[in-house]
Design an enzyme around this catalytic site. Structure first.
Site, PDB file in Angstrom:
ATOM      1  N   CYS A 112       0.943  -0.859  -0.307  1.00 18.11           N
ATOM      2  CA  CYS A 112      -0.328  -0.300  -0.108  1.00 18.11           C
ATOM      3  C   CYS A 112       1.122   1.684   0.127  1.00 18.11           C
ATOM      4  O   CYS A 112       0.202   1.985  -0.407  1.00 18.11           O
ATOM      5  CB  CYS A 112      -0.841  -0.035   1.166  1.00 18.11           C
ATOM      6  SG  CYS A 112      -2.002  -1.892   1.586  1.00 18.11           S
ATOM      7  N   HIS A 251      -3.852   6.545   2.366  1.00 22.07           N
ATOM      8  CA  HIS A 251      -3.456   5.259   2.311  1.00 22.07           C
ATOM      9  C   HIS A 251      -5.391   4.685   2.546  1.00 22.07           C
ATOM     10  O   HIS A 251      -4.790   5.237   3.687  1.00 22.07           O
ATOM     11  CB  HIS A 251      -2.848   4.402   2.124  1.00 22.07           C
ATOM     12  CG  HIS A 251      -3.574   2.961   1.830  1.00 22.07           C
ATOM     13  ND1 HIS A 251      -4.103   2.719   0.943  1.00 22.07           N
ATOM     14  CD2 HIS A 251      -3.366   1.685   2.618  1.00 22.07           C
ATOM     15  CE1 HIS A 251      -4.196   1.558   1.300  1.00 22.07           C
ATOM     16  NE2 HIS A 251      -3.708   1.066   2.441  1.00 22.07           N
ATOM     17  N   ASN A 281     -10.657  -0.662   0.322  1.00 24.17           N
ATOM     18  CA  ASN A 281      -8.791  -1.026   0.526  1.00 24.17           C
ATOM     19  C   ASN A 281      -8.417  -1.260  -1.149  1.00 24.17           C
ATOM     20  O   ASN A 281      -8.498  -2.288  -1.412  1.00 24.17           O
ATOM     21  CB  ASN A 281      -8.058  -1.417   1.595  1.00 24.17           C
ATOM     22  CG  ASN A 281      -6.450  -1.287   1.446  1.00 24.17           C
ATOM     23  OD1 ASN A 281      -5.931  -1.005   0.887  1.00 24.17           O
ATOM     24  ND2 ASN A 281      -6.126  -1.354   2.377  1.00 24.17           N
TER      25      ASN A 281
HETATM   26  O1  UT7 Z   1      -3.884  -1.445   3.288  1.00 24.98           O
HETATM   27  C1  UT7 Z   1      -3.244  -2.470   4.387  1.00 24.98           C
HETATM   28  C2  UT7 Z   1      -3.049  -2.087   6.302  1.00 24.98           C
HETATM   29  N1  UT7 Z   1      -4.090  -2.389   6.493  1.00 24.98           N
HETATM   30  C3  UT7 Z   1      -4.664  -2.148   7.320  1.00 24.98           C
HETATM   31  O2  UT7 Z   1      -4.427  -0.797   7.918  1.00 24.98           O
HETATM   32  C4  UT7 Z   1      -5.507  -2.461   8.308  1.00 24.98           C
HETATM   33  C5  UT7 Z   1      -6.267  -2.223   9.572  1.00 24.98           C
HETATM   34  N2  UT7 Z   1      -6.325  -2.420  10.864  1.00 24.98           N
HETATM   35  C6  UT7 Z   1      -7.701  -1.962  10.549  1.00 24.98           C
HETATM   36  O3  UT7 Z   1      -8.582  -0.914   9.840  1.00 24.98           O
HETATM   37  C7  UT7 Z   1      -9.320  -2.992  11.828  1.00 24.98           C
HETATM   38  O4  UT7 Z   1      -8.401  -3.549  12.546  1.00 24.98           O
HETATM   39  C8  UT7 Z   1     -10.102  -3.992  10.841  1.00 24.98           C
HETATM   40  C9  UT7 Z   1     -11.440  -3.366   9.937  1.00 24.98           C
HETATM   41  C10 UT7 Z   1      -8.999  -4.939   9.999  1.00 24.98           C
HETATM   42  C11 UT7 Z   1     -10.844  -4.521  11.894  1.00 24.98           C
HETATM   43  O5  UT7 Z   1     -11.198  -3.425  12.718  1.00 24.98           O
HETATM   44  P1  UT7 Z   1     -11.386  -3.995  14.295  1.00 24.98           P
HETATM   45  O6  UT7 Z   1     -12.161  -3.146  15.432  1.00 24.98           O
HETATM   46  O7  UT7 Z   1      -9.863  -3.773  14.715  1.00 24.98           O
HETATM   47  O8  UT7 Z   1     -11.894  -5.732  14.900  1.00 24.98           O
HETATM   48  P2  UT7 Z   1     -10.926  -7.189  15.610  1.00 24.98           P
HETATM   49  O9  UT7 Z   1      -9.667  -7.135  14.940  1.00 24.98           O
HETATM   50  O10 UT7 Z   1     -10.603  -6.421  17.060  1.00 24.98           O
HETATM   51  O11 UT7 Z   1     -12.120  -7.561  15.523  1.00 24.98           O
HETATM   52  C12 UT7 Z   1     -13.755  -7.321  16.461  1.00 24.98           C
HETATM   53  C13 UT7 Z   1     -14.283  -8.092  16.973  1.00 24.98           C
HETATM   54  C14 UT7 Z   1     -14.174  -9.953  16.764  1.00 24.98           C
HETATM   55  O12 UT7 Z   1     -14.865 -10.252  17.530  1.00 24.98           O
HETATM   56  P3  UT7 Z   1     -14.633 -11.258  18.900  1.00 24.98           P
HETATM   57  O13 UT7 Z   1     -13.095 -11.681  18.962  1.00 24.98           O
HETATM   58  O14 UT7 Z   1     -14.564  -9.558  19.451  1.00 24.98           O
HETATM   59  O15 UT7 Z   1     -15.676 -11.633  19.252  1.00 24.98           O
HETATM   60  C15 UT7 Z   1     -14.226 -10.170  15.207  1.00 24.98           C
HETATM   61  O16 UT7 Z   1     -14.246 -11.586  15.337  1.00 24.98           O
HETATM   62  O17 UT7 Z   1     -15.263  -8.011  15.007  1.00 24.98           O
HETATM   63  C16 UT7 Z   1     -15.081  -9.857  15.011  1.00 24.98           C
HETATM   64  N3  UT7 Z   1     -15.059  -9.044  13.673  1.00 24.98           N
HETATM   65  C17 UT7 Z   1     -15.547  -9.616  12.305  1.00 24.98           C
HETATM   66  N4  UT7 Z   1     -17.507  -9.346  12.571  1.00 24.98           N
HETATM   67  C18 UT7 Z   1     -18.080  -8.962  11.761  1.00 24.98           C
HETATM   68  C19 UT7 Z   1     -14.632  -9.616  12.275  1.00 24.98           C
HETATM   69  N5  UT7 Z   1     -13.805  -9.352  11.161  1.00 24.98           N
HETATM   70  C20 UT7 Z   1     -15.751  -9.026  10.929  1.00 24.98           C
HETATM   71  C21 UT7 Z   1     -16.132  -8.968  10.067  1.00 24.98           C
HETATM   72  N6  UT7 Z   1     -17.322  -8.872  10.605  1.00 24.98           N
HETATM   73  N7  UT7 Z   1     -16.395  -8.389   8.898  1.00 24.98           N
END
Ligand code: UT7
Length: 324
Positions: A112, A251, A281
């Site tokens: 990215c 980005h 993204n």
């Molecule tokens: O371009 C490359 C660079 N990439 C990035 O910059 C991405 C950086 N990371 C992020 O943007 C965020 O970390 C994400 C959008 C990927 C995830 O958001 P988050 O607020 O960090 O969520 P999390 O990973 O902490 O997950 C929270 C909950 C989890 O459930 P539990 O363990 O709390 O029960 C996940 O299993 O959300 C769950 N979850 C989902 N639920 C519904 C993860 N993905 C999904 C989904 N739909 N698609």
């Protein structure tokens, strides 16, 4: 004095739109989760076009809009993490299809951050006198690397391409004001796609590439800490204060990351355009698509000072500050 000028921008995305609700029909997710955690509403997904096809369309548009001929180009760079093949480079395919017979062409692999890496490499080749006219494109078909069973990555990415034409030309005031690239290879496992397996047990059957794997929380933490540092390092190199920068083109990985970076830099969010709702993204393509949209909408005008900042796989960061 001679310096770099952005002559033209263009972008191209596939027609097929996949809404969040379309994804919630095939995996355990919801429009509410995706929008509130990322800002994404929909993404454009290839119906068979590959990365070079999107890059070629962007290249054609760049030439049409600028009136340049393909033979005027000395350099074609394509920043991508989803190339058509290991070889030939996506840039070489584009060079051949455009019939840009005077251009050398190669790909940049910095995920990215790739577009900012590409601009930096092109600018250095131009200031050294090696190249006068360059096409730099970010192009991705990330959908071919997505595991549609994995909701933690599948909802995030989209396909698209954007690019610029650059010329080393006479200018009244300097245009390339600062650039800062950094690579954090110790975190290379935090974001990966397309890993290969060497054939140790001859004659091993060829296997498919691995899909996206990402430690989302770690990459989020990385981005919100390292992107402000990268922008500050570049602005101090350029002798500008952050207040003197008109537009920050970050980005588009997550609207929350962009908001947090704006807060950390104590800059108004209005200076950080966000279009992730429409495209998701698109990795190396996200900044040139955003740049093109902002110019088309009149949000960026000639003379404006722009900071483009990317972050992602590698892990990598990169910022470039230039006068449009
Ligand atoms: O371009 C490359 C660079 N990439 C990035 O910059 C991405 C950086 N990371 C992020 O943007 C965020 O970390 C994400 C959008 C990927 C995830 O958001 P988050 O607020 O960090 O969520 P999390 O990973 O902490 O997950 C929270 C909950 C989890 O459930 P539990 O363990 O709390 O029960 C996940 O299993 O959300 C769950 N979850 C989902 N639920 C519904 C993860 N993905 C999904 C989904 N739909 N698609």
């Amino acid at each position: 004095m001679e310096d770099l000028r952005i002559v033209q921008t263009a972008s191209w995305v596939p027609n097929q739109i996949v809404e969040n609700d379309d994804l919630s029909k095939i995996m355990d997710t919801s429009d509410e989760w995706i929008q509130s955690r990322t800002g994404i509403k929909r993404r454009h997904i290839s119906t068979g076009e590959n990365t070079a096809d999107l890059a070629f369309k962007t290249g054609q548009l760049l030439l049409e809009k600028s009136g340049w001929q393909a033979r005027d180009l000395d350099l074609i760079l394509v920043a991508t993490m989803s190339p058509d093949a290991y070889t030939p480079s996506t840039a070489a395919i584009v060079q051949g299809r455009l019939q840009a017979e005077n251009a050398i062409a190669f790909d940049i692999s910095a995920a990215c951050s790739g577009f900012v890496y590409g601009l930096t490499i092109a600018s250095r080749m131009m200031s050294s006198g090696m190249v006068k006219r360059a096409m730099v494109i970010g192009s991705e078909v990330l959908s071919k690397l997505i595991d549609w069973q994995d909701r933690t990555t599948a909802v995030l990415f989209g396909d698209g391409a954007g690019g610029v034409l650059l010329e080393q030309t006479l200018v009244e005031t300097p245009t390339l004001l600062g650039t800062h690239l950094k690579t954090f290879g110790e975190f290379s496992d935090e974001l990966s796609a397309g890993n290969t397996t060497p054939g140790c047990d001859f004659p091993k059957q060829l296997t498919g590439l691995t899909p996206f794997k990402m430690n989302g929380r770690e990459v989020y933490r990385f981005a919100t800490h390292e992107v402000p540092k990268s922008i500050l390092a570049t602005s101090s190199q350029s002798g500008l204060t952050l207040d003197q920068i008109d537009v920050f083109l970050l980005h588009q990985a997550n609207a929350r990351i962009i908001k947090q970076v704006a807060k950390r830099l104590d800059q108004p969010l209005e200076k950080f355009p966000i279009n992730i709702a429409e495209y998701g993204n698109t990795s190396a393509a996200s900044e040139p698509i955003l740049l093109d949209e902002c110019i088309e909408k009149g949000m960026i005008k000639r003379g404006d000072i722009l900071a483009l900042s990317g972050f992602g796989g590698g892990l990598t960061t990169g910022t470039i500050i230039l006068r449009y």
